[in-house]
Write a protein that holds these residues in place. Sequence first.
Motif, PDB file in Angstrom:
ATOM      1  N   GLY A 152       0.808  -1.217   0.000  1.00  0.00           N
ATOM      2  CA  GLY A 152       0.000   0.000   0.000  1.00  0.00           C
ATOM      3  C   GLY A 152       0.837   1.260   0.000  1.00  0.00           C
ATOM      4  N   ALA A 153       2.026   1.199   0.612  1.00  0.00           N
ATOM      5  CA  ALA A 153       2.898   2.365   0.651  1.00  0.00           C
ATOM      6  C   ALA A 153       3.605   2.599  -0.679  1.00  0.00           C
ATOM      7  N   ARG A 154       3.813   1.532  -1.449  1.00  0.00           N
ATOM      8  CA  ARG A 154       4.570   1.655  -2.696  1.00  0.00           C
ATOM      9  C   ARG A 154       3.691   1.805  -3.926  1.00  0.00           C
ATOM     10  N   LEU A 155       2.413   1.431  -3.810  1.00  0.00           N
ATOM     11  CA  LEU A 155       1.519   1.504  -4.961  1.00  0.00           C
ATOM     12  C   LEU A 155       0.216   2.190  -4.564  1.00  0.00           C
ATOM     13  N   PRO A 156      -0.365   3.007  -5.456  1.00  0.00           N
ATOM     14  CA  PRO A 156      -1.590   3.719  -5.124  1.00  0.00           C
ATOM     15  C   PRO A 156      -2.808   2.818  -5.134  1.00  0.00           C
ATOM     16  N   SER A 157      -3.823   3.227  -4.356  1.00  0.00           N
ATOM     17  CA  SER A 157      -5.117   2.548  -4.321  1.00  0.00           C
ATOM     18  C   SER A 157      -4.924   1.055  -4.055  1.00  0.00           C
ATOM     19  N   ALA A 158      -5.663   0.219  -4.803  1.00  0.00           N
ATOM     20  CA  ALA A 158      -5.572  -1.229  -4.625  1.00  0.00           C
ATOM     21  C   ALA A 158      -4.857  -1.887  -5.796  1.00  0.00           C
ATOM     22  N   GLN A 159      -4.010  -1.139  -6.473  1.00  0.00           N
ATOM     23  CA  GLN A 159      -3.317  -1.689  -7.637  1.00  0.00           C
ATOM     24  C   GLN A 159      -2.421  -2.860  -7.261  1.00  0.00           C
ATOM     25  N   GLY A 160      -1.751  -2.767  -6.121  1.00  0.00           N
ATOM     26  CA  GLY A 160      -0.870  -3.844  -5.695  1.00  0.00           C
ATOM     27  C   GLY A 160      -1.623  -5.135  -5.432  1.00  0.00           C
ATOM     28  N   ALA A 161      -2.775  -5.026  -4.753  1.00  0.00           N
ATOM     29  CA  ALA A 161      -3.568  -6.212  -4.454  1.00  0.00           C
ATOM     30  C   ALA A 161      -4.097  -6.851  -5.731  1.00  0.00           C
ATOM     31  N   ALA A 162      -4.531  -6.033  -6.685  1.00  0.00           N
ATOM     32  CA  ALA A 162      -5.031  -6.557  -7.956  1.00  0.00           C
ATOM     33  C   ALA A 162      -3.921  -7.247  -8.737  1.00  0.00           C
ATOM     34  N   ALA A 163      -2.743  -6.636  -8.758  1.00  0.00           N
ATOM     35  CA  ALA A 163      -1.609  -7.240  -9.467  1.00  0.00           C
ATOM     36  C   ALA A 163      -1.208  -8.559  -8.815  1.00  0.00           C
ATOM     37  N   ALA A 164      -1.228  -8.608  -7.492  1.00  0.00           N
ATOM     38  CA  ALA A 164      -0.895  -9.842  -6.781  1.00  0.00           C
ATOM     39  C   ALA A 164      -1.911 -10.941  -7.085  1.00  0.00           C
ATOM     40  N   SER A 165      -3.191 -10.567  -7.167  1.00  0.00           N
ATOM     41  CA  SER A 165      -4.213 -11.556  -7.492  1.00  0.00           C
ATOM     42  C   SER A 165      -4.021 -12.097  -8.903  1.00  0.00           C
ATOM     43  N   LEU A 166      -3.574 -11.245  -9.824  1.00  0.00           N
ATOM     44  CA  LEU A 166      -3.310 -11.691 -11.194  1.00  0.00           C
ATOM     45  C   LEU A 166      -2.152 -12.678 -11.232  1.00  0.00           C
ATOM     46  N   VAL A 167      -1.070 -12.357 -10.537  1.00  0.00           N
ATOM     47  CA  VAL A 167       0.088 -13.254 -10.496  1.00  0.00           C
ATOM     48  C   VAL A 167      -0.297 -14.590  -9.867  1.00  0.00           C
ATOM     49  N   SER A 168      -1.088 -14.546  -8.799  1.00  0.00           N
ATOM     50  CA  SER A 168      -1.528 -15.763  -8.140  1.00  0.00           C
ATOM     51  C   SER A 168      -2.386 -16.610  -9.082  1.00  0.00           C
ATOM     52  N   ALA A 169      -3.238 -15.946  -9.867  1.00  0.00           N
ATOM     53  CA  ALA A 169      -4.074 -16.663 -10.827  1.00  0.00           C
ATOM     54  C   ALA A 169      -3.219 -17.348 -11.894  1.00  0.00           C
ATOM     55  N   VAL A 170      -2.174 -16.671 -12.343  1.00  0.00           N
ATOM     56  CA  VAL A 170      -1.268 -17.260 -13.331  1.00  0.00           C
ATOM     57  C   VAL A 170      -0.542 -18.465 -12.738  1.00  0.00           C
ATOM     58  N   MET A 171      -0.169 -18.376 -11.475  1.00  0.00           N
ATOM     59  CA  MET A 171       0.511 -19.492 -10.800  1.00  0.00           C
ATOM     60  C   MET A 171      -0.367 -20.741 -10.777  1.00  0.00           C
ATOM     61  N   TYR A 172      -1.678 -20.547 -10.723  1.00  0.00           N
ATOM     62  CA  TYR A 172      -2.595 -21.675 -10.645  1.00  0.00           C
ATOM     63  C   TYR A 172      -3.051 -22.176 -12.013  1.00  0.00           C
ATOM     64  N   LEU A 173      -2.595 -21.553 -13.081  1.00  0.00           N
ATOM     65  CA  LEU A 173      -2.997 -22.003 -14.416  1.00  0.00           C
ATOM     66  C   LEU A 173      -2.642 -23.469 -14.690  1.00  0.00           C
ATOM     67  N   PRO A 174      -1.398 -23.908 -14.446  1.00  0.00           N
ATOM     68  CA  PRO A 174      -1.055 -25.311 -14.754  1.00  0.00           C
ATOM     69  C   PRO A 174      -1.912 -26.329 -13.994  1.00  0.00           C
ATOM     70  N   VAL A 175      -2.007 -26.147 -12.654  1.00  0.00           N
ATOM     71  CA  VAL A 175      -2.754 -27.120 -11.856  1.00  0.00           C
ATOM     72  C   VAL A 175      -4.237 -27.065 -12.175  1.00  0.00           C
ATOM     73  N   GLY A 176      -4.775 -25.857 -12.389  1.00  0.00           N
ATOM     74  CA  GLY A 176      -6.192 -25.736 -12.702  1.00  0.00           C
ATOM     75  C   GLY A 176      -6.546 -26.363 -14.034  1.00  0.00           C
ATOM     76  N   LEU A 177      -5.740 -26.105 -15.055  1.00  0.00           N
ATOM     77  CA  LEU A 177      -6.002 -26.682 -16.376  1.00  0.00           C
ATOM     78  C   LEU A 177      -5.846 -28.192 -16.359  1.00  0.00           C
ATOM     79  N   TRP A 178      -4.843 -28.686 -15.610  1.00  0.00           N
ATOM     80  CA  TRP A 178      -4.658 -30.135 -15.522  1.00  0.00           C
ATOM     81  C   TRP A 178      -5.877 -30.806 -14.900  1.00  0.00           C
ATOM     82  N   ILE A 179      -6.401 -30.220 -13.841  1.00  0.00           N
ATOM     83  CA  ILE A 179      -7.571 -30.794 -13.176  1.00  0.00           C
ATOM     84  C   ILE A 179      -8.786 -30.749 -14.086  1.00  0.00           C
TER      85      ILE A 179
END
Length: 274
Positions: A152-179
């Motif tokens: 929150g100190a390094r990024l405005p608004s909720a941009q950091g949380a949204a970016a983190a959620s995107l990265v987390s979603a990408v991390m789950y692409l292999p396991v999610g698609l496999w299932i």
Amino acid sequence: MLASAASNQVGAATGALAFGSIGPAGVVAIRQWVAAAVLMSVTRPRLRSFTRHQWIPVLALAGIYATMNLTLYTAVDRIGLGLAVTLEFLGPLAVALTTSRRRIDLICAVFAGAAVIVLMRPQPTTDYLGLALGLVAAACWAGYILLNRTVGARLPSAQGAAAASLVSAVMYLPVGLWILLHQAPAAQYILYAAAAGIMSSAIPFLVDLIALRTIPAGFFGLFMSVHPLLAVLVGWLMLGQAPDLVEWIAISAIVTANVVSVRSRLRGPCRPGS
């Protein structure tokens, strides 16, 4: 705030309905995809403008997202929604108690610790792995709180949380698609997992942002105590997970420790968002 808390727990219970088909990992993968899509469309972070100094805590937060949700949902599958959420609730409670040197907080810490020992007491049916995963989820929530301050100190608004959620979603692409490709679940189970993403991530995130504009932060922290109790009730009504009397007492003790600790901090008027 009550709508946010209820949505969070009902969403978790809805996701649990898909465990038998795609497992906790599959539910978490779809939940992360849906949550990232919603948060990215709402906040629209300027990812290309992020510096290395900003990306480091964002990536760390993404790792916490991924670990916290997987450990929590696996714990829900093994020990039930109410107990899993109560153990996870120890995360923010621990952050509050360990950063204070007041005597009342020490008493609350001992009180909550005793309740945890009761919850984890040895029994023939005790699932120690499920309990351990609940505690890992608690540690992740504590890390989320501490790391969110940096983001929150390094990024405005909720941009950091949204970016983190995107990265987390990408991390789950292999396991999610496999299932999805190997288990070919029915559409209803995919919808259950998608509902978990909307109800347990997107709605609470957006509603809490609105609530914190008018509700004092101290009261908001106090109201967090309703989550374990709602989780027990929702797990009971939707999943048939009824805790016994000893578990009710221990869960209530943990909630009471948080209420006493937060209330003792509320000295004088508190401005909204402070």
